[in-house]
Structures are given as structure tokens and as C-alpha cells.
Design an enzyme around this catalytic site. Structure first.
Site, mmCIF file in Angstrom:
data_model
loop_
_atom_site.group_PDB
_atom_site.id
_atom_site.type_symbol
_atom_site.label_atom_id
_atom_site.label_comp_id
_atom_site.label_asym_id
_atom_site.label_seq_id
_atom_site.Cartn_x
_atom_site.Cartn_y
_atom_site.Cartn_z
ATOM 1 C CE LYS A 14 -2.138 -1.085 3.884
ATOM 2 N NZ LYS A 14 -1.829 -2.441 4.359
ATOM 3 N NE ARG A 90 -4.651 -1.879 9.907
ATOM 4 C CZ ARG A 90 -3.647 -1.239 9.321
ATOM 5 N NH1 ARG A 90 -3.781 0.007 8.955
ATOM 6 N NH2 ARG A 90 -2.520 -1.870 9.084
ATOM 7 N NE ARG A 135 6.114 -0.968 10.379
ATOM 8 C CZ ARG A 135 5.050 -0.855 9.608
ATOM 9 N NH1 ARG A 135 5.108 -0.126 8.522
ATOM 10 N NH2 ARG A 135 3.941 -1.478 9.919
ATOM 11 N NE ARG A 146 1.629 -5.521 11.411
ATOM 12 C CZ ARG A 146 2.771 -5.396 10.746
ATOM 13 N NH1 ARG A 146 3.888 -5.954 11.213
ATOM 14 N NH2 ARG A 146 2.806 -4.723 9.619
HETATM 15 P P1 ATP Z 1 1.855 -1.440 5.239
HETATM 16 O O1 ATP Z 1 2.399 -2.781 4.855
HETATM 17 O O2 ATP Z 1 1.173 -0.754 4.099
HETATM 18 O O3 ATP Z 1 2.858 -0.578 5.953
HETATM 19 P P2 ATP Z 1 0.789 -2.324 7.706
HETATM 20 O O4 ATP Z 1 -0.544 -2.921 7.964
HETATM 21 O O5 ATP Z 1 1.976 -3.198 7.824
HETATM 22 O O6 ATP Z 1 0.705 -1.696 6.273
HETATM 23 P P3 ATP Z 1 0.461 0.257 9.008
HETATM 24 O O7 ATP Z 1 -0.691 0.579 8.118
HETATM 25 O O8 ATP Z 1 1.637 1.136 8.968
HETATM 26 O O9 ATP Z 1 1.069 -1.180 8.719
HETATM 27 O O10 ATP Z 1 -0.114 0.129 10.502
HETATM 28 C C1 ATP Z 1 0.719 -0.262 11.575
HETATM 29 C C2 ATP Z 1 -0.123 -0.462 12.831
HETATM 30 O O11 ATP Z 1 -0.776 0.777 13.190
HETATM 31 C C3 ATP Z 1 -1.257 -1.476 12.725
HETATM 32 O O12 ATP Z 1 -0.823 -2.807 12.940
HETATM 33 C C4 ATP Z 1 -2.224 -0.967 13.824
HETATM 34 O O13 ATP Z 1 -1.801 -1.364 15.101
HETATM 35 C C5 ATP Z 1 -2.074 0.547 13.749
HETATM 36 N N1 ATP Z 1 -3.092 1.144 12.841
HETATM 37 C C6 ATP Z 1 -2.854 1.758 11.657
HETATM 38 N N2 ATP Z 1 -3.994 2.159 11.078
HETATM 39 C C7 ATP Z 1 -4.996 1.780 11.905
HETATM 40 C C8 ATP Z 1 -6.420 1.874 11.870
HETATM 41 N N3 ATP Z 1 -7.060 2.426 10.833
HETATM 42 N N4 ATP Z 1 -7.132 1.374 12.914
HETATM 43 C C9 ATP Z 1 -6.523 0.810 13.953
HETATM 44 N N5 ATP Z 1 -5.196 0.668 14.055
HETATM 45 C C10 ATP Z 1 -4.430 1.141 13.054
#
Ligand code: ATP
Length: 190
Positions: A14, A90, A135, A146
């Protein structure tokens, strides 16, 4: 305004595809993950709360997340062609809240673009990213949590957006350029 939700499991690309979209179309970008990591870096109260959820692979509670989103969105003003929502919504309550928030402002989501990537590939990518970026949530145990959270709470949004008639499926496995071309094809036709 072409507001777009870029959607997919953790590690689906993303962020990478958002960067390409910003360059080509001049969209604004709201990455809720980046917003939260920034709060953590700055040591704010919100950051302290968020860190506990993030390091556990859990989602931040909906009410908190919705408030953050609304204030970031309003901070964008009208200077963009549209906004990419990356990492939000989400959950179904978040999608409902986003719709309501945009309705109130006379705006809408023009497309939800789903990047579809097989589970084994997600795992490989995230472990690699953890080694490179450090990270704290990209370790095997947290990644598994996750992905579980994604399947139980986030994936149901695919059906939700299908009902809204704005869901677009993209094969997120393969060459970055081909994936981006597929995304542009969606954006150019909305
Ligand atoms: P990407 O691979 O695109 O970076 P990702 O799912 O690995 O996506 P992030 O989108 O950066 O990671 O989100 C990291 C963390 O932040 C999530 O695991 C969650 O704990 C929190 N988070 C981010 N967005 C939300 C949301 N909309 N609602 C609740 N928690 C969120």
C-alpha cells in the site's frame, strides 16, 4: 476530488503504490500507520497509547482512530486532487464513520483498490522489511497477529465496498510497474 482507499493486508504494498500515485496524480496521502508512528516518535500521549496496541499487533480502538482521521483530513484543505487513505478504514465501523465524515463535507470515496497478495509472500516481505527498517512490529510473532487481525477484522471490508460498488481488485504479486499500471487504469476510469 478523487478520494481513494488503498486496501490490502500488511505488506501488500500500500505504501509503495501510494508513493507512485502521489507522484503521478498529486494526491494527498493519509497513512494512519505513519501518523501513529510519528506520534510515537514525538512521545505524545496518543503515541504512548498507540505503541501498546501496535507492538501487540492489535488495532487502535475505532473511536480514537476515527477522531485522528477526521482531524488529519481537515488539515489537508482543498489543495489536493484527492486523498489516498492508506491503512484506513481497517474495520467496518471505521468504513461507516469515514463515509459519514465525507458525506458531511460533500465528499466521497471514488474507488477502493484492493492489493491482493498471497499469505506466504506477505510473511516473506514483512520479515525482510523488519530486518531492514527495524520496525518494531515487523517480527514473526507480531506479523502473525497482524495477519490474523487482518483476516478477522479488515478483510470483511472487501464485501462492504463491493456493496458500495467501488471495489477494484488488483493482483499485488509481481512487477511493481505492472501493479501500478493496473492501479492507474482504475484511477483514470473513475
Ligand atoms: P503497510 O504494509 O502498508 O505498511 P501495515 O498494515 O503493515 O501496512 P500500518 O498501516 O503502517 O502497517 O499500521 C501499523 C499499525 O498501526 C497497525 O498494525 C495498527 O496497530 C495501527 N493502525 C494503523 N492504522 C490503523 C487503523 N485504521 N485502525 C486501527 N489501528 C491502526
Amino acid at each position: 476530488m478523487k478520494n481513494i482507499v488503498i486496501f490490502g493486508a500488511p505488506g501488500s504494498g500500500k505504501g509503495t503504490q501510494s508513493d507512485l500515485m502521489i507522484k503521478k496524480y498529486g494526491f494527498g496521502h493519509i497513512s494512519t500507520g505513519d501518523v501513529l508512528r510519528n506520534e510515537i516518535k514525538n512521545g505524545t500521549e496518543l503515541g504512548k497509547t498507540a505503541k501498546q496496541y501496535i507492538d501487540n499487533g492489535q488495532l487502535i480502538p475505532d473511536n480514537l482512530m476515527v477522531n485522528i482521521l477526521a482531524s488529519v483530513y481537515d488539515g489537508f484543505g482543498k489543495e489536493h486532487e484527492g486523498v489516498i487513505f492508506d491503512g484506513f478504514p481497517r474495520t467496518i465501523p471505521q468504513a461507516e464513520a469515514l463515509k459519514k465524515m465525507l458525506d458531511k463535507r460533500g465528499h466521497k470515496i471514488a474507488a477502493m483498490i484492493e492489493l491482493d497478495v498471497p499469505e506466504e509472500e506477505l510473511m516473506t516481505r514483512l520479515i525482510k522489511r523488519g530486518q531492514e527498517s527495524g520496525r518494531s512490529d515487523d517480527n514473526e510473532e507480531t506479523i502473525k497477529k497482524r495477519l490474523d487481525v487482518y483476516h478477522s477484522q479488515t478483510a470483511p471490508l472487501i464485501e462492504w465496498y463491493k456493496k458500495e460498488n467501488i471495489h477494484h481488485h488488483i493482483n499485488g504479486l509481481g512487477e511493481l510497474d505492472r501493479i501500478f499500471a493496473d492501479i492507474c487504469n482504475v484511477i483514470d476510469n473513475i
